[in-house]
Motif scaffolding. Structure first.
Motif, PDB file in Angstrom:
ATOM      1  N   GLY A 139      10.663 -12.609 -25.362  1.00 31.99           N
ATOM      2  CA  GLY A 139      10.458 -11.031 -24.911  1.00 31.99           C
ATOM      3  C   GLY A 139      10.806 -10.257 -25.942  1.00 31.99           C
ATOM      4  O   GLY A 139      11.020 -10.752 -26.991  1.00 31.99           O
ATOM      5  N   SER A 140      10.641  -8.845 -25.792  1.00 33.06           N
ATOM      6  CA  SER A 140      10.733  -7.896 -27.010  1.00 33.06           C
ATOM      7  C   SER A 140      11.228  -6.543 -26.196  1.00 33.06           C
ATOM      8  O   SER A 140      10.810  -6.046 -25.178  1.00 33.06           O
ATOM      9  CB  SER A 140       9.422  -7.616 -27.319  1.00 33.06           C
ATOM     10  OG  SER A 140       9.447  -6.572 -28.492  1.00 33.06           O
ATOM     11  N   ILE A 141      12.486  -6.180 -26.781  1.00 37.63           N
ATOM     12  CA  ILE A 141      13.196  -4.925 -26.346  1.00 37.63           C
ATOM     13  C   ILE A 141      12.926  -3.851 -27.544  1.00 37.63           C
ATOM     14  O   ILE A 141      13.345  -4.218 -28.736  1.00 37.63           O
ATOM     15  CB  ILE A 141      14.582  -5.291 -25.948  1.00 37.63           C
ATOM     16  CG1 ILE A 141      14.436  -6.414 -24.778  1.00 37.63           C
ATOM     17  CG2 ILE A 141      15.572  -3.991 -25.611  1.00 37.63           C
ATOM     18  CD1 ILE A 141      16.095  -7.025 -24.645  1.00 37.63           C
ATOM     19  N   ALA A 176      19.630  -8.662 -31.817  1.00 36.06           N
ATOM     20  CA  ALA A 176      18.530  -9.270 -32.349  1.00 36.06           C
ATOM     21  C   ALA A 176      18.854 -10.610 -33.171  1.00 36.06           C
ATOM     22  O   ALA A 176      18.455 -11.489 -32.956  1.00 36.06           O
ATOM     23  CB  ALA A 176      17.970  -8.307 -33.493  1.00 36.06           C
ATOM     24  N   LEU A 177      20.060 -10.485 -33.686  1.00 39.47           N
ATOM     25  CA  LEU A 177      20.546 -11.802 -34.567  1.00 39.47           C
ATOM     26  C   LEU A 177      20.985 -12.834 -33.418  1.00 39.47           C
ATOM     27  O   LEU A 177      20.903 -14.006 -33.672  1.00 39.47           O
ATOM     28  CB  LEU A 177      21.802 -11.369 -35.525  1.00 39.47           C
ATOM     29  CG  LEU A 177      21.386 -10.401 -36.479  1.00 39.47           C
ATOM     30  CD1 LEU A 177      22.689 -10.174 -37.469  1.00 39.47           C
ATOM     31  CD2 LEU A 177      20.403 -11.038 -37.354  1.00 39.47           C
ATOM     32  N   GLU A 178      21.752 -12.497 -32.414  1.00 42.62           N
ATOM     33  CA  GLU A 178      22.184 -13.470 -31.461  1.00 42.62           C
ATOM     34  C   GLU A 178      20.900 -14.178 -30.677  1.00 42.62           C
ATOM     35  O   GLU A 178      21.060 -15.225 -30.327  1.00 42.62           O
ATOM     36  CB  GLU A 178      22.899 -12.784 -30.259  1.00 42.62           C
ATOM     37  CG  GLU A 178      24.333 -12.547 -30.491  1.00 42.62           C
ATOM     38  CD  GLU A 178      25.322 -12.097 -29.472  1.00 42.62           C
ATOM     39  OE1 GLU A 178      25.011 -12.716 -28.324  1.00 42.62           O
ATOM     40  OE2 GLU A 178      26.191 -11.166 -29.553  1.00 42.62           O
ATOM     41  N   GLU A 182      15.895 -17.536 -29.919  1.00 41.98           N
ATOM     42  CA  GLU A 182      15.708 -17.588 -28.488  1.00 41.98           C
ATOM     43  C   GLU A 182      14.147 -17.068 -28.335  1.00 41.98           C
ATOM     44  O   GLU A 182      14.122 -16.999 -26.786  1.00 41.98           O
ATOM     45  CB  GLU A 182      16.911 -17.309 -27.485  1.00 41.98           C
ATOM     46  CG  GLU A 182      18.145 -17.619 -28.026  1.00 41.98           C
ATOM     47  CD  GLU A 182      18.280 -19.152 -27.771  1.00 41.98           C
ATOM     48  OE1 GLU A 182      17.789 -19.792 -26.913  1.00 41.98           O
ATOM     49  OE2 GLU A 182      18.993 -19.801 -28.734  1.00 41.98           O
ATOM     50  N   GLY A 183      13.711 -16.562 -29.084  1.00 45.61           N
ATOM     51  CA  GLY A 183      12.410 -15.922 -28.526  1.00 45.61           C
ATOM     52  C   GLY A 183      12.443 -14.383 -28.251  1.00 45.61           C
ATOM     53  O   GLY A 183      11.442 -13.833 -27.713  1.00 45.61           O
ATOM     54  N   VAL A 184      13.642 -13.854 -28.412  1.00 50.16           N
ATOM     55  CA  VAL A 184      13.762 -12.567 -27.824  1.00 50.16           C
ATOM     56  C   VAL A 184      13.920 -11.603 -28.895  1.00 50.16           C
ATOM     57  O   VAL A 184      15.079 -11.650 -29.725  1.00 50.16           O
ATOM     58  CB  VAL A 184      14.968 -12.379 -26.709  1.00 50.16           C
ATOM     59  CG1 VAL A 184      15.002 -10.672 -26.417  1.00 50.16           C
ATOM     60  CG2 VAL A 184      14.521 -13.187 -25.578  1.00 50.16           C
ATOM     61  N   ARG A 185      12.897 -10.662 -29.359  1.00 54.39           N
ATOM     62  CA  ARG A 185      13.126  -9.868 -30.420  1.00 54.39           C
ATOM     63  C   ARG A 185      14.052  -8.332 -29.782  1.00 54.39           C
ATOM     64  O   ARG A 185      13.195  -7.844 -28.703  1.00 54.39           O
ATOM     65  CB  ARG A 185      11.693  -9.326 -31.346  1.00 54.39           C
ATOM     66  CG  ARG A 185      11.410 -10.775 -31.660  1.00 54.39           C
ATOM     67  CD  ARG A 185       9.897 -10.431 -32.296  1.00 54.39           C
ATOM     68  NE  ARG A 185       8.924  -9.502 -31.546  1.00 54.39           N
ATOM     69  CZ  ARG A 185       8.410  -8.347 -31.415  1.00 54.39           C
ATOM     70  NH1 ARG A 185       8.995  -7.581 -32.148  1.00 54.39           N
ATOM     71  NH2 ARG A 185       7.469  -8.109 -30.648  1.00 54.39           N
ATOM     72  N   VAL A 186      14.607  -7.999 -30.587  1.00 55.78           N
ATOM     73  CA  VAL A 186      15.349  -6.460 -30.281  1.00 55.78           C
ATOM     74  C   VAL A 186      15.201  -5.653 -31.552  1.00 55.78           C
ATOM     75  O   VAL A 186      15.801  -5.823 -32.787  1.00 55.78           O
ATOM     76  CB  VAL A 186      16.643  -6.816 -29.888  1.00 55.78           C
ATOM     77  CG1 VAL A 186      17.166  -5.551 -29.257  1.00 55.78           C
ATOM     78  CG2 VAL A 186      16.957  -7.671 -28.813  1.00 55.78           C
ATOM     79  N   ASN A 187      14.438  -4.319 -31.303  1.00 55.60           N
ATOM     80  CA  ASN A 187      14.443  -3.407 -32.448  1.00 55.60           C
ATOM     81  C   ASN A 187      14.773  -2.174 -31.694  1.00 55.60           C
ATOM     82  O   ASN A 187      14.974  -1.970 -30.568  1.00 55.60           O
ATOM     83  CB  ASN A 187      13.016  -3.560 -32.995  1.00 55.60           C
ATOM     84  CG  ASN A 187      12.667  -4.592 -33.476  1.00 55.60           C
ATOM     85  OD1 ASN A 187      13.264  -4.843 -34.638  1.00 55.60           O
ATOM     86  ND2 ASN A 187      11.689  -5.423 -33.104  1.00 55.60           N
TER      87      ASN A 187
END
Length: 255
Positions: A139-141, A176-178, A182-187
């Motif tokens: 996912g992406s946040i 983002a680093l955690e 796991e396929g989850v991007r956080v920006n």
């Protein structure tokens, strides 16, 4: 590069703070790029207007009322969006408040309320969204920061707001680093001075109007100008981008 990588078609998104301002325009923008959108804000807010704007462009929306300071309510909201629209893949956390209080006069309650919404609320939102995304492998946040995370705005007594937005940037990087493997991007996206009801309010506008001269582009951002940067970070076009804060500030921090 495949231009379709910018498309959000067939994906499900959740936008917090979607009743007005940046959140409302971003929710509509995600729908314009093809996403089905869960629109979330506090009970009693005008979420239906946002949902109606999405329907008007042929999109799908689901209204859900929740307080971003209530982790259980956010978990339930994510489950409701997923049961109605499908598995959650995208999220934008735009819920936030602002006001001006000189630091020496600020009551602890005023400090705490803003931090609870602007920082803890973003963490709890990311936590609920991230759990759903991690369970499905991706996912992406995008979290909404602020130019105020980078500079202390001249003439604005808002130490609590500035601190909360700086916290959002570090929270974003840490998550983002955690979740990087796991396929989850956080920006995050940090808007500059933007023409929202908050910025145009009688309390804030006289100061914001004067600050326009400090913006190289000599104007405020329009809320729709945030849609493209946010869509980019959410989309497959940014598949190798995580832990980044993208300034959308008309060049203000570049001085």
């Amino acid at each position: 590069m495949d231009v379709n990588s910018f498309s959000l078609a067939g994906q499900v998104a959740l936008v917090t703070g979607a009743a007005g301002g940046i959140g409302a325009r971003v929710a509509l923008g995600l729908a314009e790029f093809g996403a089905a959108v869960g629109v979330l804000d506090v009970e009693g807010s005008d979420l239906q207007a946002t949902a109606d704007s999405i329907a008007a462009v042929g999109g799908r929306a689901h209204v859900v009322a929740a307080d971003v300071t209530d982790g259980d309510a956010l978990t339930a909201a994510v489950a409701e969006v997923e049961s109605t629209l499908g598995p959650l893949q995208l999220a934008v956390n735009a819920a936030g408040i602002n006001n001006q209080i000189p630091a020496e006069d600020m009551a602890r309650a005023d400090w705490q309320r803003l931090l609870d919404i602007n920082l803890s609320g973003v963490f709890l939102s990311c936590q609920a969204e991230g759990r759903a995304m991690l369970a499905r492998g991706g996912g992406s946040i995008v979290n909404i920061g602020s130019v105020s995370a980078h500079i202390a705005n001249r003439g604005l007594d808002q130490v609590h707001y500035n601190a909360s937005k700086a916290g959002v940037l570090q929270l974003t990087k840490s998550l983002a680093l955690e979740w990087a493997t796991e396929g989850v991007r956080v920006n995050s996206v940090s808007p500059g001075y933007t023409a929202t009801p908050m910025a145009l309010s009688p309390q804030v506008w006289p100061l914001v109007e004067g600050l326009q001269k400090d913006i190289p582009m000599q104007r405020l951002a329009q809320t729709e100008e945030l849609v493209g940067p946010i869509v980019f970070l959410l989309s497959g076009a940014a598949s190798y981008v995580t832990g980044v804060d993208l300034l959308v500030d008309g060049g203000a921090v570049a001085w």
